[in-house]
Design a protein around this motif. Structure first.
Motif, short mmCIF file in Angstrom:
data_model
loop_
_atom_site.label_atom_id
_atom_site.label_comp_id
_atom_site.label_asym_id
_atom_site.label_seq_id
_atom_site.Cartn_x
_atom_site.Cartn_y
_atom_site.Cartn_z
N TYR A 89 0.83 -1.21 0.00
CA TYR A 89 0.00 0.00 0.00
C TYR A 89 0.86 1.26 0.00
O TYR A 89 0.58 2.22 -0.72
CB TYR A 89 -0.93 0.00 1.22
CG TYR A 89 -2.12 -0.90 1.10
CD1 TYR A 89 -2.94 -0.86 -0.02
CD2 TYR A 89 -2.45 -1.79 2.12
CE1 TYR A 89 -4.05 -1.69 -0.13
CE2 TYR A 89 -3.56 -2.62 2.02
CZ TYR A 89 -4.35 -2.57 0.89
OH TYR A 89 -5.44 -3.39 0.78
N ARG A 93 1.18 3.96 -3.10
CA ARG A 93 0.79 5.35 -2.84
C ARG A 93 1.92 6.30 -3.19
O ARG A 93 1.70 7.31 -3.87
CB ARG A 93 0.41 5.51 -1.36
CG ARG A 93 -0.08 6.91 -1.00
CD ARG A 93 -0.13 7.08 0.49
NE ARG A 93 1.21 7.09 1.06
CZ ARG A 93 1.50 6.64 2.28
NH1 ARG A 93 0.56 6.14 3.05
NH2 ARG A 93 2.75 6.68 2.73
N LEU A 112 -8.40 -0.96 -3.00
CA LEU A 112 -7.80 -1.55 -1.80
C LEU A 112 -7.94 -3.07 -1.81
O LEU A 112 -7.01 -3.80 -1.45
CB LEU A 112 -8.46 -0.97 -0.56
CG LEU A 112 -8.24 0.53 -0.32
CD1 LEU A 112 -9.01 1.00 0.91
CD2 LEU A 112 -6.75 0.84 -0.16
N THR A 115 -5.64 -4.69 -4.55
CA THR A 115 -4.24 -4.69 -4.11
C THR A 115 -3.98 -5.78 -3.08
O THR A 115 -2.89 -6.37 -3.04
CB THR A 115 -3.89 -3.32 -3.51
OG1 THR A 115 -4.15 -2.29 -4.48
CG2 THR A 115 -2.42 -3.25 -3.10
N ALA A 116 -4.99 -6.07 -2.26
CA ALA A 116 -4.82 -7.04 -1.18
C ALA A 116 -5.02 -8.49 -1.62
O ALA A 116 -4.53 -9.41 -0.95
CB ALA A 116 -5.79 -6.72 -0.04
N ALA A 165 -3.91 -1.76 5.64
CA ALA A 165 -4.29 -0.49 5.03
C ALA A 165 -4.27 0.63 6.06
O ALA A 165 -3.84 1.76 5.77
CB ALA A 165 -5.67 -0.61 4.40
N SER A 169 -1.66 4.00 6.33
CA SER A 169 -2.14 5.38 6.39
C SER A 169 -1.18 6.27 7.17
O SER A 169 -1.07 7.47 6.90
CB SER A 169 -3.53 5.42 7.05
OG SER A 169 -4.44 4.56 6.40
N VAL A 252 -9.93 2.98 8.13
CA VAL A 252 -9.33 3.10 6.79
C VAL A 252 -10.10 4.11 5.96
O VAL A 252 -9.52 4.96 5.27
CB VAL A 252 -9.29 1.73 6.10
CG1 VAL A 252 -8.90 1.87 4.63
CG2 VAL A 252 -8.30 0.80 6.80
N PHE A 256 -7.26 6.76 5.53
CA PHE A 256 -6.33 6.28 4.51
C PHE A 256 -5.89 7.42 3.61
O PHE A 256 -6.70 8.23 3.16
CB PHE A 256 -6.97 5.18 3.67
CG PHE A 256 -6.00 4.49 2.75
CD1 PHE A 256 -5.15 3.51 3.23
CD2 PHE A 256 -5.92 4.84 1.41
CE1 PHE A 256 -4.23 2.89 2.39
CE2 PHE A 256 -5.02 4.23 0.56
CZ PHE A 256 -4.17 3.25 1.05
N TRP A 258 -4.35 8.74 0.12
CA TRP A 258 -4.17 8.40 -1.28
C TRP A 258 -3.04 9.20 -1.93
O TRP A 258 -2.54 8.83 -2.98
CB TRP A 258 -5.47 8.62 -2.05
CG TRP A 258 -6.60 7.78 -1.54
CD1 TRP A 258 -7.51 8.12 -0.59
CD2 TRP A 258 -6.92 6.44 -1.94
NE1 TRP A 258 -8.39 7.08 -0.36
CE2 TRP A 258 -8.05 6.05 -1.17
CE3 TRP A 258 -6.37 5.56 -2.86
CZ2 TRP A 258 -8.63 4.78 -1.32
CZ3 TRP A 258 -6.95 4.30 -3.00
CH2 TRP A 258 -8.06 3.92 -2.23
#
Length: 262
Positions: A89, A93, A112, A115-116, A165, A169, A252, A256, A258
């Motif tokens: 993550y 980013r 999200l 990606t996971a 996630a 952050s 999140v 979170f 971005w």
């Protein structure tokens, strides 16, 4: 009210599959992450074997094989899923990948989740192989309540991804991700029943440790082998796991980042 047309979810599924495939390719190129995800969960359980041999696990109805199996799955959740996803993550980013993805058709949850997916799939496959291997090689036997182990695996995978996630952050760089992930890793290893079962802890300490984020998942996985969890206890443990997941998802959505943290 008209029913949704067949194939309504197909575009979302195709987008998730494409993103997951791309993420899997990137994951395979990072040899350090692959080594940590594949080798560490297999090696670390043997490091706790001497300590487990000194404990009276039979009195708690837990075999050495079941304890090492739980440890292996716990390490898989921490290293194959949680820490690898924190790095993923943060890297995506900082490389502006997440920002570019948001300009397309993908929604935030899809980004999200996509990606996971590779890390979660790797964690699930590893856990299933560990279950088979420990049952055969460590005399863990067959699970007495396999549905509890399956529930524990699902709960642990989902929560590990959500916590990754959330940790990302507050992580500035990929390098610092190895530091920001350490608190949860250490607390979970010691207090969530991964390195040694909570059943051998003093009662008051165990009652506190059972409220840690990954404790419900680990407890369900172990209970699937021992069968020492009543229906009411299993429901309570599952409710705790669900509560942690909802808190993590809310956090999140709220925090979170971005944009790159520069």
């Amino acid at each position: 009210m008209s029913s949704p047309a067949p194939g309504t979810l197909a575009p979302s599924a195709r987008r998730l599959r494409a993103l997951a495939r791309a993420e899997l390719t990137l994951l395979g190129r990072n040899r350090g992450v692959v080594f940590t995800a594949l080798v560490v969960p297999l090696a670390l359980p043997f490091s706790v074997r001497p300590a487990l041999d000194q404990m009276d696990l039979r009195k708690q109805g837990i075999s050495i094989g079941a304890a090492m199996l739980t440890a292996a799955i716990g390490f898989s959740l921490l290293f194959a899923v949680y820490t690898s996803l924190v790095n993923a993550y943060v890297a995506r980013r900082e490389e502006l990948v997440l920002k570019r993805l948001r300009t397309g058709e993908l929604s935030d949850p899809e980004i999200l989740t996509g990606t996971a997916l590779p890390a979660m799939t790797l964690g699930l496959a590893q856990a299933l192989l560990l279950c088979a291997g420990c049952a055969l090689l460590l005399d863990a036997g067959a699970p007495k309540a396999p549905y509890l182990t399956l529930l524990g695996l699902v709960a642990g995978l989902v929560l590990s991804a959500a916590l990754a996630a959330l940790t990302a952050s507050f992580t500035r760089t990929v390098e610092s991700g190895q530091v920001t992930a350490l608190p949860l890793v250490f607390v979970s290893m010691i207090g969530s029943g991964i390195m040694f079962p909570t059943e051998v802890m003093p009662e008051k300490l165990a009652s506190v440790c059972e409220l840690l984020p990954l404790s419900p998942a680990i407890r369900l996985v172990r209970a699937g082998w021992t069968g020492q969890l009543s229906v009411s206890e299993a429901l309570g443990t599952l409710a705790t796991a669900l509560a942690w997941t909802l808190v993590a998802v809310f956090a999140v959505r709220r925090w979170f980042r971005w944009e790159p943290r520069r």
